[in-house]
Scaffold this motif. Structure first.
Motif, PDB file in Angstrom:
ATOM      1  N   LEU A 105      66.506   3.675   8.375  1.00 24.56           N
ATOM      2  CA  LEU A 105      67.234   2.995   9.442  1.00 24.56           C
ATOM      3  C   LEU A 105      68.701   2.936   9.154  1.00 24.56           C
ATOM      4  CD1 LEU A 105      65.034  -0.333   9.126  1.00 24.56           C
ATOM      5  CD2 LEU A 105      64.955   1.429  10.879  1.00 24.56           C
ATOM      6  N   ASN A 106      69.447   2.890  10.294  1.00 20.84           N
ATOM      7  CA  ASN A 106      70.763   2.753  10.295  1.00 20.84           C
ATOM      8  C   ASN A 106      71.018   1.453   9.553  1.00 20.84           C
ATOM      9  OD1 ASN A 106      73.307   1.761  11.402  1.00 20.84           O
ATOM     10  ND2 ASN A 106      73.557   3.961  12.073  1.00 20.84           N
ATOM     11  N   HIS A 107      72.035   1.642   8.404  1.00 22.11           N
ATOM     12  CA  HIS A 107      72.694   0.631   7.829  1.00 22.11           C
ATOM     13  C   HIS A 107      73.081  -0.425   8.548  1.00 22.11           C
ATOM     14  CE1 HIS A 107      76.307   2.723   7.507  1.00 22.11           C
ATOM     15  NE2 HIS A 107      76.822   1.681   7.228  1.00 22.11           N
ATOM     16  N   GLN A 108      74.129   0.092   9.320  1.00 17.32           N
ATOM     17  CA  GLN A 108      74.725  -1.054  10.379  1.00 17.32           C
ATOM     18  C   GLN A 108      73.839  -1.825  11.191  1.00 17.32           C
ATOM     19  OE1 GLN A 108      77.590   1.679  12.135  1.00 17.32           O
ATOM     20  NE2 GLN A 108      79.286   0.626  10.948  1.00 17.32           N
ATOM     21  N   THR A 109      72.691  -1.126  11.686  1.00 13.62           N
ATOM     22  CA  THR A 109      71.662  -1.713  12.306  1.00 13.62           C
ATOM     23  C   THR A 109      70.768  -2.999  11.712  1.00 13.62           C
ATOM     24  OG1 THR A 109      71.567   0.076  13.962  1.00 13.62           O
ATOM     25  CG2 THR A 109      69.710  -1.548  14.122  1.00 13.62           C
ATOM     26  N   VAL A 110      70.626  -2.522  10.333  1.00 15.25           N
ATOM     27  CA  VAL A 110      69.858  -3.312   9.577  1.00 15.25           C
ATOM     28  C   VAL A 110      70.801  -4.683   9.296  1.00 15.25           C
ATOM     29  CG1 VAL A 110      68.950  -3.709   7.212  1.00 15.25           C
ATOM     30  CG2 VAL A 110      68.382  -1.636   8.397  1.00 15.25           C
ATOM     31  N   TYR A 111      72.053  -4.515   8.980  1.00 17.48           N
ATOM     32  CA  TYR A 111      72.867  -5.621   8.519  1.00 17.48           C
ATOM     33  C   TYR A 111      73.191  -6.583  10.045  1.00 17.48           C
ATOM     34  CZ  TYR A 111      77.141  -7.785   6.708  1.00 17.48           C
ATOM     35  OH  TYR A 111      77.815  -8.700   6.360  1.00 17.48           O
ATOM     36  N   LYS A 112      73.195  -5.958  11.175  1.00 18.46           N
ATOM     37  CA  LYS A 112      73.307  -6.651  12.134  1.00 18.46           C
ATOM     38  C   LYS A 112      72.020  -7.494  12.370  1.00 18.46           C
ATOM     39  CE  LYS A 112      72.682  -4.799  16.306  1.00 18.46           C
ATOM     40  NZ  LYS A 112      73.009  -4.056  17.453  1.00 18.46           N
ATOM     41  N   HIS A 113      70.982  -7.330  12.204  1.00 16.27           N
ATOM     42  CA  HIS A 113      69.822  -7.738  12.211  1.00 16.27           C
ATOM     43  C   HIS A 113      69.602  -8.863  11.194  1.00 16.27           C
ATOM     44  CE1 HIS A 113      67.343  -5.600  15.548  1.00 16.27           C
ATOM     45  NE2 HIS A 113      67.929  -4.618  15.060  1.00 16.27           N
ATOM     46  N   LEU A 114      69.921  -8.539   9.957  1.00 18.76           N
ATOM     47  CA  LEU A 114      70.187  -9.636   8.986  1.00 18.76           C
ATOM     48  C   LEU A 114      70.831 -10.666   9.359  1.00 18.76           C
ATOM     49  CD1 LEU A 114      69.742 -10.654   5.957  1.00 18.76           C
ATOM     50  CD2 LEU A 114      71.656  -9.392   5.485  1.00 18.76           C
ATOM     51  N   LYS A 115      72.275 -10.514   9.930  1.00 18.47           N
ATOM     52  CA  LYS A 115      73.068 -11.503  10.384  1.00 18.47           C
ATOM     53  C   LYS A 115      72.364 -12.443  11.450  1.00 18.47           C
ATOM     54  CE  LYS A 115      76.469 -10.533   7.902  1.00 18.47           C
ATOM     55  NZ  LYS A 115      77.037 -11.565   6.896  1.00 18.47           N
ATOM     56  N   ARG A 116      71.630 -11.612  12.379  1.00 17.55           N
ATOM     57  CA  ARG A 116      71.051 -12.481  13.431  1.00 17.55           C
ATOM     58  C   ARG A 116      70.083 -13.536  13.147  1.00 17.55           C
ATOM     59  NH1 ARG A 116      68.381  -8.631  17.162  1.00 17.55           N
ATOM     60  NH2 ARG A 116      70.585  -7.858  17.513  1.00 17.55           N
ATOM     61  N   LEU A 119      69.562 -14.578   9.938  1.00 15.06           N
ATOM     62  CA  LEU A 119      70.306 -15.586   9.047  1.00 15.06           C
ATOM     63  C   LEU A 119      71.010 -16.713  10.102  1.00 15.06           C
ATOM     64  CD1 LEU A 119      72.322 -13.849   6.412  1.00 15.06           C
ATOM     65  CD2 LEU A 119      69.966 -14.836   6.292  1.00 15.06           C
ATOM     66  N   ARG A 120      71.505 -16.576  11.311  1.00 13.44           N
ATOM     67  CA  ARG A 120      72.113 -17.457  12.178  1.00 13.44           C
ATOM     68  C   ARG A 120      70.754 -18.178  12.730  1.00 13.44           C
ATOM     69  NH1 ARG A 120      75.396 -12.968  13.527  1.00 13.44           N
ATOM     70  NH2 ARG A 120      74.185 -12.650  15.264  1.00 13.44           N
ATOM     71  N   SER A 121      69.659 -17.422  13.023  1.00  8.76           N
ATOM     72  CA  SER A 121      68.446 -18.257  13.568  1.00  8.76           C
ATOM     73  C   SER A 121      67.877 -19.145  12.523  1.00  8.76           C
ATOM     74  CB  SER A 121      67.494 -17.136  13.955  1.00  8.76           C
ATOM     75  OG  SER A 121      66.731 -16.624  12.841  1.00  8.76           O
ATOM     76  N   CYS A 122      68.138 -19.106  11.272  1.00  5.13           N
ATOM     77  CA  CYS A 122      67.667 -19.933  10.426  1.00  5.13           C
ATOM     78  C   CYS A 122      68.728 -20.965  10.088  1.00  5.13           C
ATOM     79  CB  CYS A 122      67.297 -19.192   9.126  1.00  5.13           C
ATOM     80  SG  CYS A 122      65.837 -18.027   9.205  1.00  5.13           S
ATOM     81  N   GLY A 123      70.014 -21.010  10.567  1.00  2.72           N
ATOM     82  CA  GLY A 123      70.828 -21.987  10.454  1.00  2.72           C
ATOM     83  C   GLY A 123      71.675 -21.719   8.923  1.00  2.72           C
ATOM     84  N   MET A 124      71.498 -20.307   8.642  1.00  2.00           N
ATOM     85  CA  MET A 124      72.102 -20.170   7.274  1.00  2.00           C
ATOM     86  C   MET A 124      73.655 -19.573   7.656  1.00  2.00           C
ATOM     87  SD  MET A 124      69.157 -18.433   5.162  1.00  2.00           S
ATOM     88  CE  MET A 124      69.975 -18.213   3.825  1.00  2.00           C
ATOM     89  N   GLY A 125      74.391 -19.285   6.511  1.00  2.00           N
ATOM     90  CA  GLY A 125      75.591 -19.089   6.542  1.00  2.00           C
ATOM     91  C   GLY A 125      75.983 -17.356   6.867  1.00  2.00           C
ATOM     92  N   ASP A 126      76.970 -17.073   6.483  1.00  2.00           N
ATOM     93  CA  ASP A 126      77.292 -15.731   6.493  1.00  2.00           C
ATOM     94  C   ASP A 126      76.847 -15.048   5.145  1.00  2.00           C
ATOM     95  OD1 ASP A 126      78.258 -13.365   7.712  1.00  2.00           O
ATOM     96  OD2 ASP A 126      80.334 -13.630   7.018  1.00  2.00           O
ATOM     97  N   TYR A 127      75.768 -14.678   5.121  1.00  2.00           N
ATOM     98  CA  TYR A 127      75.440 -13.989   3.800  1.00  2.00           C
ATOM     99  C   TYR A 127      75.525 -12.378   3.947  1.00  2.00           C
ATOM    100  CZ  TYR A 127      73.748 -18.465   1.869  1.00  2.00           C
ATOM    101  OH  TYR A 127      73.800 -19.381   1.404  1.00  2.00           O
ATOM    102  N   THR A 128      75.436 -11.564   2.748  1.00  2.00           N
ATOM    103  CA  THR A 128      75.358 -10.144   2.922  1.00  2.00           C
ATOM    104  C   THR A 128      73.942  -9.960   2.085  1.00  2.00           C
ATOM    105  OG1 THR A 128      76.567  -9.941   0.671  1.00  2.00           O
ATOM    106  CG2 THR A 128      77.682  -9.815   2.723  1.00  2.00           C
ATOM    107  N   PHE A 129      73.562  -8.823   1.949  1.00  2.00           N
ATOM    108  CA  PHE A 129      72.324  -8.558   1.102  1.00  2.00           C
ATOM    109  C   PHE A 129      72.799  -9.003  -0.323  1.00  2.00           C
ATOM    110  CE2 PHE A 129      71.059  -6.134   4.663  1.00  2.00           C
ATOM    111  CZ  PHE A 129      69.637  -6.426   4.883  1.00  2.00           C
ATOM    112  N   HIS A 130      73.808  -8.498  -0.733  1.00  2.00           N
ATOM    113  CA  HIS A 130      74.158  -8.787  -2.148  1.00  2.00           C
ATOM    114  C   HIS A 130      74.273 -10.385  -2.537  1.00  2.00           C
ATOM    115  CE1 HIS A 130      75.436  -7.630  -6.196  1.00  2.00           C
ATOM    116  NE2 HIS A 130      76.524  -8.374  -6.254  1.00  2.00           N
ATOM    117  N   SER A 131      74.856 -11.024  -1.561  1.00  2.00           N
ATOM    118  CA  SER A 131      75.038 -12.421  -1.635  1.00  2.00           C
ATOM    119  C   SER A 131      73.516 -13.308  -1.802  1.00  2.00           C
ATOM    120  CB  SER A 131      76.149 -13.174  -0.620  1.00  2.00           C
ATOM    121  OG  SER A 131      75.417 -13.188   0.674  1.00  2.00           O
ATOM    122  N   LEU A 132      72.612 -12.579  -1.089  1.00  2.00           N
ATOM    123  CA  LEU A 132      71.285 -13.192  -1.109  1.00  2.00           C
ATOM    124  C   LEU A 132      70.968 -12.815  -2.360  1.00  2.00           C
ATOM    125  CD1 LEU A 132      70.013 -12.020   2.489  1.00  2.00           C
ATOM    126  CD2 LEU A 132      70.507 -14.355   1.593  1.00  2.00           C
TER     127      LEU A 132
END
Length: 141
Positions: free
Chosen positions: A55-66, A68-81
């Motif tokens: 998978l394209n890493h930017q696509t995966v990252y974009k989906h992660l952000k979406r 996390l937002r849907s769960c009411g979580m903040g601005d996390y990265t994979f590493h911060s998780l």
């Protein structure tokens, strides 16, 4: 891909995580059949596109952000998780050796120094345990 330092490790996942991975395997098997000779997954990746490619890493990252937002979580990265996982594990009673193993670190001191942050919850839990000890000793009149 070879693991870091050419060492393999075994981790035991929560039931929900295992069910999610099993669903993904079933989905991927269907995709492999549909793709036929176009299937290309030489690294045996778990999450791929419909042709087995990474998978394209930017696509995966974009989906992660979406997500996390849907769960009411903040601005996390994979590493911060990873940091959050370590802290939450410790807050919920996992010992440092278990957390170290789950994260794949060679020493518990590295895990503590890098990932485990003392949270308010950890301090409250510590105070509650101390209160329970004091009360059990009958030291407070």
């Amino acid at each position: 891909m070879d693991p870091k330092e050419n060492k393999q490790r075994r981790i035991i996942l929560a039931e929900t995580a295992m069910l999610t991975l099993q669903k993904q395997r079933t989905k991927q098997q269907r995709q492999r059949l549909a793709a036929g000779p176009l299937w290309n997954n030489p690294f045996d990746l778990v999450f791929t596109n419909e042709f087995g490619r990474a998978l394209n890493h930017q696509t995966v990252y974009k989906h992660l952000k979406r997500l996390l937002r849907s769960c009411g979580m903040g601005d996390y990265t994979f590493h911060s998780l990873r940091h959050s996982f370590a802290t939450i594990s410790l807050e919920n009673g996992d010992d440092i050796k278990t957390v170290q193993t789950n994260l794949g670190h060679s020493t518990a001191s590295f895990t503590l120094k890098t990932y485990a942050h003392v949270s308010d919850q950890m301090q409250r839990s510590s105070a509650a345990r101390m209160e329970e000890l004091i009360s059990s000793l009958g030291a407070v009149n």
